[in-house]
Design an enzyme around this catalytic site. Structure first.
Site, short mmCIF file in Angstrom:
data_model
loop_
_atom_site.label_atom_id
_atom_site.label_comp_id
_atom_site.label_asym_id
_atom_site.label_seq_id
_atom_site.Cartn_x
_atom_site.Cartn_y
_atom_site.Cartn_z
CB SER A 10 -0.93 0.00 1.22
OG SER A 10 -0.22 -0.34 2.38
CB VAL A 61 1.79 -11.12 6.43
CG1 VAL A 61 1.56 -10.51 5.06
CG2 VAL A 61 2.57 -10.17 7.34
CB SER A 139 16.64 -4.81 7.42
OG SER A 139 17.40 -3.75 7.99
CE1 TYR A 152 12.35 -4.12 10.50
CE2 TYR A 152 14.67 -3.48 10.51
CZ TYR A 152 13.46 -3.60 9.84
OH TYR A 152 13.36 -3.24 8.52
P1 NAP Z 1 6.27 1.24 5.36
O1 NAP Z 1 6.33 2.42 4.46
O2 NAP Z 1 6.04 1.43 6.82
O3 NAP Z 1 5.17 0.23 4.77
C1 NAP Z 1 4.92 -0.97 5.44
C2 NAP Z 1 3.97 -1.79 4.61
O4 NAP Z 1 3.79 -3.06 5.26
C3 NAP Z 1 2.59 -1.16 4.49
O5 NAP Z 1 2.08 -1.46 3.22
C4 NAP Z 1 1.79 -1.90 5.57
O6 NAP Z 1 0.40 -1.99 5.28
C5 NAP Z 1 2.40 -3.27 5.46
N1 NAP Z 1 2.20 -4.09 6.65
C6 NAP Z 1 2.68 -3.89 7.90
N2 NAP Z 1 2.28 -4.89 8.73
C7 NAP Z 1 1.53 -5.73 7.96
C8 NAP Z 1 0.84 -6.93 8.21
N3 NAP Z 1 0.84 -7.49 9.43
N4 NAP Z 1 0.18 -7.55 7.19
C9 NAP Z 1 0.18 -7.00 5.94
N5 NAP Z 1 0.81 -5.85 5.64
C10 NAP Z 1 1.48 -5.22 6.65
O7 NAP Z 1 7.63 0.37 5.30
P2 NAP Z 1 8.76 0.30 4.19
O8 NAP Z 1 9.87 1.17 4.64
O9 NAP Z 1 8.22 0.42 2.83
O10 NAP Z 1 9.27 -1.20 4.45
C11 NAP Z 1 9.00 -2.26 3.56
C12 NAP Z 1 9.95 -3.41 3.93
O11 NAP Z 1 11.29 -2.99 3.81
C13 NAP Z 1 9.77 -3.89 5.37
O12 NAP Z 1 9.92 -5.28 5.44
C14 NAP Z 1 10.92 -3.22 6.08
O13 NAP Z 1 11.31 -3.91 7.24
C15 NAP Z 1 11.99 -3.25 5.00
N6 NAP Z 1 13.05 -2.27 5.17
C16 NAP Z 1 12.79 -0.94 5.19
C17 NAP Z 1 13.83 -0.03 5.36
C18 NAP Z 1 13.63 1.45 5.39
O14 NAP Z 1 14.59 2.18 5.71
N7 NAP Z 1 12.48 1.97 5.05
C19 NAP Z 1 15.13 -0.52 5.52
C20 NAP Z 1 15.36 -1.88 5.50
C21 NAP Z 1 14.32 -2.75 5.31
P3 NAP Z 1 -0.64 -0.82 5.79
O15 NAP Z 1 -0.33 0.41 4.98
O16 NAP Z 1 -1.98 -1.37 5.47
O17 NAP Z 1 -0.36 -0.64 7.24
#
Ligand code: NAP
Length: 243
Positions: A10, A61, A139, A152
């Protein structure tokens, strides 16, 4: 037309992946947990811009039953899933000694058990067809560990271990399993960081900038396309040189 399921699509990295796969002509299943309006708007944009099928699917999930129901619905509406991107995740910033068991469990359930649930639901069809691709979003903290992000880091290290082991188990079925370990990427996940903290992270990054969701999406599409057909069990750091 190939079908991709992207969890947590999303917003943030998942939404950028949805756009990148749609650009390549994939039918896209956009999973979300709460952000229905964002998921619906993204699907409308993907249909309009790229002429592909794009459908939002609500499922937590952490919930095995909900994930199975979602995968059944996708298989009926879009067709069998060719690519699974396990992206849904939540972060927690807290001292380890102040991390209660409920918070620990939520982080493990979402970031690690969520990958287990989605793989379990999607893999039988891939194994039967002797074809498919799984991409897990871990990550860099899963590689090197982060202070105040022990839960995490542990969950994301688990995702790396799962990737490496599952890739060996599924290679005879012609299914590739890879992982991206992003660095610091500008999404809502960083909303707890103030400007000074973000600037410090930028300066710690050898390429001297923070990542964008599109940086991760480009690598995701590459790892799932035929150009990467001899790549499996790998962890690709997309982190501006930080690790
Ligand atoms: P984000 O902008 O916070 O988006 C998180 C997404 O995950 C949203 O679509 C949310 O849905 C969904 N979500 C959370 N819990 C869920 C659940 N229980 N079931 C289904 N959907 C769920 O995060 P992001 O930064 O894009 O992160 C995406 C991935 O990259 C994650 O695995 C994160 O750990 C990893 N990551 C991110 C970073 C960073 O710096 N941003 C760095 C390393 C790794 P809703 O909108 O409906 O809540």
């Amino acid at each position: 037309m190939s079908v991709v399921l992207i969890t947590g699509a999303s917003r943030g990295i998942g939404a950028a992946c949805a756009e990148a796969f749609a650009r390549k002509g994939y039918a896209v299943a956009v999973n979300y947990r709460h952000s229905r309006q964002l998921a619906e708007a993204l699907c409308a944009q993907l249909r309009d811009s790229f002429g592909v099928r794009a459908v939002p699917y609500c499922a937590d999930v952490r919930d095995d039953k909900a994930v199975r129901a979602m995968v059944c619905a996708i298989e009926q509406q879009l067709g069998e899933i060719d690519v699974l991107v396990n992206n849904a995740g939540v972060a927690l910033s807290a001292l380890f000694t102040q991390t209660d068991e409920q918070s620990w469990q939520e982080i493990i359930d979402t970031n690690l058990s969520g990958v287990y649930h989605c793989c379990h639901a999607v893999l039988p069809s891939m194994i039967r067809r002797h074809s498919g691709c799984v991409l897990n979003i871990s990550s860099m903290w899963g590689e090197v560990g982060a202070s105040c992000e022990v839960a995490y880091s542990a969950a994301k290290a688990g995702v790396i271990g799962l990737t490496r082991a599952l890739s060996k188990e599924l290679a005879p079925s012609n299914i590739r399993v890879n992982c991206i370990a992003p660095g610091v990427v500008m999404t809502d996940m960083l909303s707890g960081y103030d400007a000074d903290a973000l600037e410090a992270l930028r300066q710690d990054t050898p390429l001297m900038r923070l990542g964008t969701p599109a940086d991760i999406a480009g690598a995701a599409v590459f790892l799932c396309c035929d150009d990467a057909s001899f790549i499996t069990g790998q962890v690709l750091g997309v982190n501006g040189g930080m690790v």
